[in-house]
Design a protein around this motif. Structure first.
Motif, PDB file in Angstrom:
ATOM      1  N   VAL A   1       0.915  -1.048   0.241  1.00  0.00           N
ATOM      2  CA  VAL A   1       0.029   0.103  -0.064  1.00  0.00           C
ATOM      3  C   VAL A   1       0.925   1.245   0.014  1.00  0.00           C
ATOM      4  O   VAL A   1       0.393   2.285  -0.520  1.00  0.00           O
ATOM      5  CB  VAL A   1      -1.033   0.023   1.281  1.00  0.00           C
ATOM      6  CG1 VAL A   1      -1.643   1.443   1.273  1.00  0.00           C
ATOM      7  CG2 VAL A   1      -1.969  -1.178   0.897  1.00  0.00           C
ATOM      8  N   ALA A   2       2.052   1.147   0.765  1.00  0.00           N
ATOM      9  CA  ALA A   2       2.990   2.419   0.917  1.00  0.00           C
ATOM     10  C   ALA A   2       4.043   2.261  -0.233  1.00  0.00           C
ATOM     11  O   ALA A   2       5.002   2.890  -0.167  1.00  0.00           O
ATOM     12  CB  ALA A   2       3.668   2.371   2.114  1.00  0.00           C
ATOM     13  N   GLY A   3       3.832   1.554  -1.555  1.00  0.00           N
ATOM     14  CA  GLY A   3       4.644   1.468  -2.533  1.00  0.00           C
ATOM     15  C   GLY A   3       5.329   2.887  -2.870  1.00  0.00           C
ATOM     16  O   GLY A   3       6.511   2.712  -3.418  1.00  0.00           O
ATOM     17  N   ARG A   4       4.720   3.892  -2.885  1.00  0.00           N
ATOM     18  CA  ARG A   4       5.186   5.159  -3.275  1.00  0.00           C
ATOM     19  C   ARG A   4       5.860   6.017  -2.311  1.00  0.00           C
ATOM     20  O   ARG A   4       6.222   7.028  -2.580  1.00  0.00           O
ATOM     21  CB  ARG A   4       4.034   5.833  -4.030  1.00  0.00           C
ATOM     22  CG  ARG A   4       3.408   5.226  -5.293  1.00  0.00           C
ATOM     23  CD  ARG A   4       2.446   6.407  -5.916  1.00  0.00           C
ATOM     24  NE  ARG A   4       2.039   5.649  -7.140  1.00  0.00           N
ATOM     25  CZ  ARG A   4       1.164   6.350  -8.170  1.00  0.00           C
ATOM     26  NH1 ARG A   4       0.670   7.397  -7.688  1.00  0.00           N
ATOM     27  NH2 ARG A   4       0.706   5.758  -9.166  1.00  0.00           N
ATOM     28  N   LYS A   5       5.838   5.341  -1.034  1.00  0.00           N
ATOM     29  CA  LYS A   5       6.464   6.013   0.308  1.00  0.00           C
ATOM     30  C   LYS A   5       7.808   5.270   0.600  1.00  0.00           C
ATOM     31  O   LYS A   5       7.600   4.576   1.506  1.00  0.00           O
ATOM     32  CB  LYS A   5       5.550   6.325   1.070  1.00  0.00           C
ATOM     33  CG  LYS A   5       4.403   7.165   0.753  1.00  0.00           C
ATOM     34  CD  LYS A   5       3.317   7.588   1.861  1.00  0.00           C
ATOM     35  CE  LYS A   5       2.116   8.546   1.173  1.00  0.00           C
ATOM     36  NZ  LYS A   5       1.504   8.622   2.174  1.00  0.00           N
TER      37      LYS A   5
END
Length: 542
Positions: free
Chosen positions: A28-32
Motif C-alpha cells: 500500500v505504501a509503495g510510493r513512500k
C-alpha cells in the motif's frame, strides 16, 4: 493450560502473521519508500523479539503445538514450537533484520529505473513468512507450502534489476527449484499413500508399520528433494552459478539462510520420520564429498562471491556429518554449527558488498591495497573469515570440535574418514580465506593482473540512491553507516556464539535430546505417546 504454554500458543503464529500483514502494508505504501523501510524494520524487529521469547519459553517449559483454528491433530494445521524450530527462527530473524537494514543503506529499497525496488520490501517480508512457515510446520504439506512461499519470493529477489546475468541465473534457479518441488510433491504423495496422513507426528507413528522397501523409497525421494534445496552433493552444482549474480543483500540472505531451511527439513526427516539408520552412511558419504569438492571449487575461484558460494556448499557437509552420525552428540554439534554458519556466511557476503562499493569489484584479479585504503574493512572481513576457517577460539572452531568429538565417539571407519575430511576441509577453508586476504587486502593494487580496470569501476557499480536516508551522495571511499552497522552487528552476534558457547551448547544438547526422543514430540502433537515406536528407532541401528 499453563500460562507459559498459553503464551507460546499466542506467540506461535506471529512469525508468520507479522511479515504477511506488513507485506500488505508495504504494498500500500509503495510510493513512500521511507515508510516502507520503517514498516519493514519494525516488523522484522518484532519477529526477532517473538522468536527470542519463543526460544526462551521452549527451552524452559518444553515444546508446544498449536492446532490452528481449533481443529485437532492430525486433521488441522499444526504449528510446533520446540527448541530446534525456535532456535532456527531466532537466528534466521536476526539475519533477516540485519540484511534488511543493510539493503536500506545500500539503496535497494529506493531503487533506480532498472531496479523496481518498491516491490523489494513486500517480497522480502513474504520470504520471511515462508521461512517461518517451514520452521513451524507440523505437517508435510505445510512444510511444502513454506518452501514454495519462500521460493516464489526468492525468484523475484534474485532477478531484481533484470540484468542479463541475473535473469540467466534466475532461470537456472527456477528450473532447479521446480524440479525439487516436483520431487517433494511426489514424496508427499508416496508418504500419504503409505500412511494415510501428512501430520508429521502421526506419520512417525505409522511409518514403522510400512514395509521396509516402501519406507526406504519414501525416504530417498524426500531426501533428494531436500538435498537439492540444501545443496548437498551431488545436488549442489546449481548454487555457485545462481547466488553470486544477485544484489549483495539478496545474495547474503540466500547464502546464509535458504540452504539451511533444506538442512532443517533433513533433520526433521531423519530424526522424526526415519530414525532407523538405513541412510546414515549415505548422508556421511554425501557430507564428505560435499565438504571436499565444495572447498576445492572455492580454491579455484578468482571472484570472491563465487569463492564464498563454494565454501557455502562445502560447509553444508559438516551439517550432513552431524546428521549422519545419528547420535545426540552429532545432532548437538549440527544445531550449534548451523547457527554459526548462518551468521558467518551472511556476514561475509555483506562484507563483499562493502568491498564492491569500496573497490568497484569482487574479482581477485582487480583487487589490492584494501588494507591500506580501509583498515576497518580489513577487520570486517578478517573476523568472520577466521571464524569460517575454524581458528580458535571462534565459534567455527567450537562447532567443528563438537562434531569431531562426536565422530571420534562413533568410532566407525567411515566416521574417522569424515573426521579426517573435516580437518582437511577446515585447513583448505583457511587457505582460501588467506588467499582472499593476501590478494585483496595485502598486495598493492598495481600488482593485480587487472588492477587498472578496477579503478574506473566504482562509478558504474554504485547505485546513486545509496544512503538516501541521510541524503548523501555516494562516496566510493566511505562505507555508509546503514551498511556498516548491520555488518558489525552480525559480527558481534557471531562473536557472542563464542563468548556464550557454554550455555548455547547446552541448549544445543537439549535440542538434540528432543530430536532423539520422538515420544515427547508425539505426545505434544497428538496427546499421547506410543512407547513402542517413540523410542527413536523402529529397527535396530547399525
Amino acid at each position: 493450560m499453563s500460562l507459559p504454554h498459553d503464551l507460546i500458543f499466542r506467540l506461535a503464529p506471529l512469525p508468520v502473521l507479522i511479515p504477511l500483514l506488513t507485506a500488505a502494508l508495504t504494498l500500500v505504501a509503495g510510493r513512500k519508500p521511507r515508510l516502507q523501510q520503517i514498516i519493514s524494520v519494525i516488523a522484522l524487529s518484532a519477529v526477532v523479539a517473538v522468536a527470542a521469547l519463543l526460544l526462551y519459553l521452549a527451552d524452559r517449559d518444553g515444546m508446544a503445538a498449536l492446532q490452528v483454528g481449533g481443529w485437532h491433530a492430525p486433521i488441522g494445521i499444526t504449528l510446533v514450537v520446540d527448541r530446534l524450530s525456535a532456535a532456527m527462527l531466532l537466528v534466521s530473524s536476526i539475519v533477516l533484520l540485519a540484511v534488511m537494514v543493510y539493503a536500506v543503506g545500500q539503496g535497494i529499497s529506493d531503487g533506480t529505473e532498472r531496479q523496481p525496488t518498491s516491490i523489494f520490501q513486500p517480497t522480502y517480508l513474504i520470504l520471511t513468512a515462508g521461512v517461518s512457515i517451514a520452521f513451524l510446520a507440523g505437517d508435510l504439506f505445510n512444510l511444502f507450502v513454506g518452501f514454495e512461499v519462500l521460493l516464489a519470493a526468492s525468484f523475484v529477489l534474485l532477478t531484481l534489476g533484470a540484468s542479463a546475468d541475473r535473469v540467466r541465473a534466475g532461470v537456472v534457479y527456477v528450473m532447479v527449484s521446480m524440479v525439487s518441488s516436483l520431487i517433494f510433491l511426489i514424496g508427499i504423495a508416496l508418504a500419504y499413500a503409505a500412511t494415510g496422513t501428512l501430520n508429521l507426528a502421526q506419520m512417525a507413528e505409522r511409518m514403522a508399520a510400512v514395509p521396509g522397501g516402501v519406507r526406504g523409497a519414501i525416504y530417498a525421494v524426500l531426501l533428494v528433494a531436500f538435498g537439492i534445496k540444501a545443496a548437498v552433493f551431488p545436488l549442489s552444482n546449481w548454487l555457485p552459478d545462481s547466488y553470486p549474480t544477485a544484489p549483495a543483500p539478496v545474495t547474503a540472505v540466500f547464502a546464509g539462510l535458504l540452504t539451511k531451511v533444506g538442512v532443517y527439513a533433513i533433520i526433521r526427516l531423519h530424526t522424526l520420520l526415519f530414525p532407523a539408520a538405513h541412510f546414515d552412511r549415505v548422508l556421511l558419504i554425501c557430507g564428505l564429498f560435499t565438504m571436499l569438492l565444495g572447498i576445492l571449487g572455492a580454491i579455484a575461484q578468482s571472484d570472491i562471491k563465487r569463492l564464498l558460494s563454494f565454501t557455502l556448499v562445502s560447509h553444508i557437509g559438516y551439517l550432513m556429518f552431524g546428521i549422519g552420525l545419528n547420535t545426540a552428540a552429532g545432532l548437538a554439534g549440527t544445531v550449534f554449527y548451523v547457527a554459526h554458519h548462518i551468521l558467518v556466511q551472511t556476514t561475509l557476503f555483506l562484507v563483499v558488498g562493502l568491498i564492491e562499493r569500496q573497490a568497484g569489484s569482487a574479482s581477485l584479479e582487480r583487487l589490492g591495497g584494501l588494507l591500506a585504503a580501509s583498515p576497518a574493512l580489513a577487520v570486517l572481513f578478517g573476523i568472520p573469515a577466521l571464524n569460517l576457517g575454524g581458528i580458535p577460539p571462534f565459534s567455527g572452531f567450537l562447532g567443528k570440535v563438537t562434531l569431531l568429538q562426536a565422530g571420534v565417539a562413533d568410532g566407525s571407519v567411515l566416521a574417522w574418514v569424515l573426521v579426517a575430511g573435516s580437518v582437511l576441509t577446515s585447513l583448505l577453508t583457511l587457505y582460501a580465506m588467506a588467499r582472499v586476504w593476501s590478494k585483496a587486502f595485502w598486495r598493492a593494487r598495481a600488482q593485480a593482473p587487472e588492477g587498472e580496470l578496477g579503478d574506473a569501476a566504482p562509478s558504474a557499480l554504485i547505485d546513486e540512491s545509496v544512503d538516501m536516508l541521510f541524503h548523501e551522495r555516494p562516496d566510493p571511499g566511505r562505507m555508509p553507516r546503514m551498511m556498516l552497522a548491520p555488518t558489525v552487528a552480525l559480527i558481534g552476534v557471531g562473536l557472542a556464539l563464542t563468548v556464550f558457547a557454554g550455555p548455547i551448547l547446552n541448549i544445543a544438547a537439549r535440542t538434540a535430546g528432543d530430536l532423539t526422543d520422538r515420544g515427547t514430540y508425539l505426545k505434544t502433537v497428538l496427546g499421547h505417546s506410543d512407547t513402542a515406536q517413540a523410542g527413536g528407532h523402529d529397527e535396530p541401528p547399525r
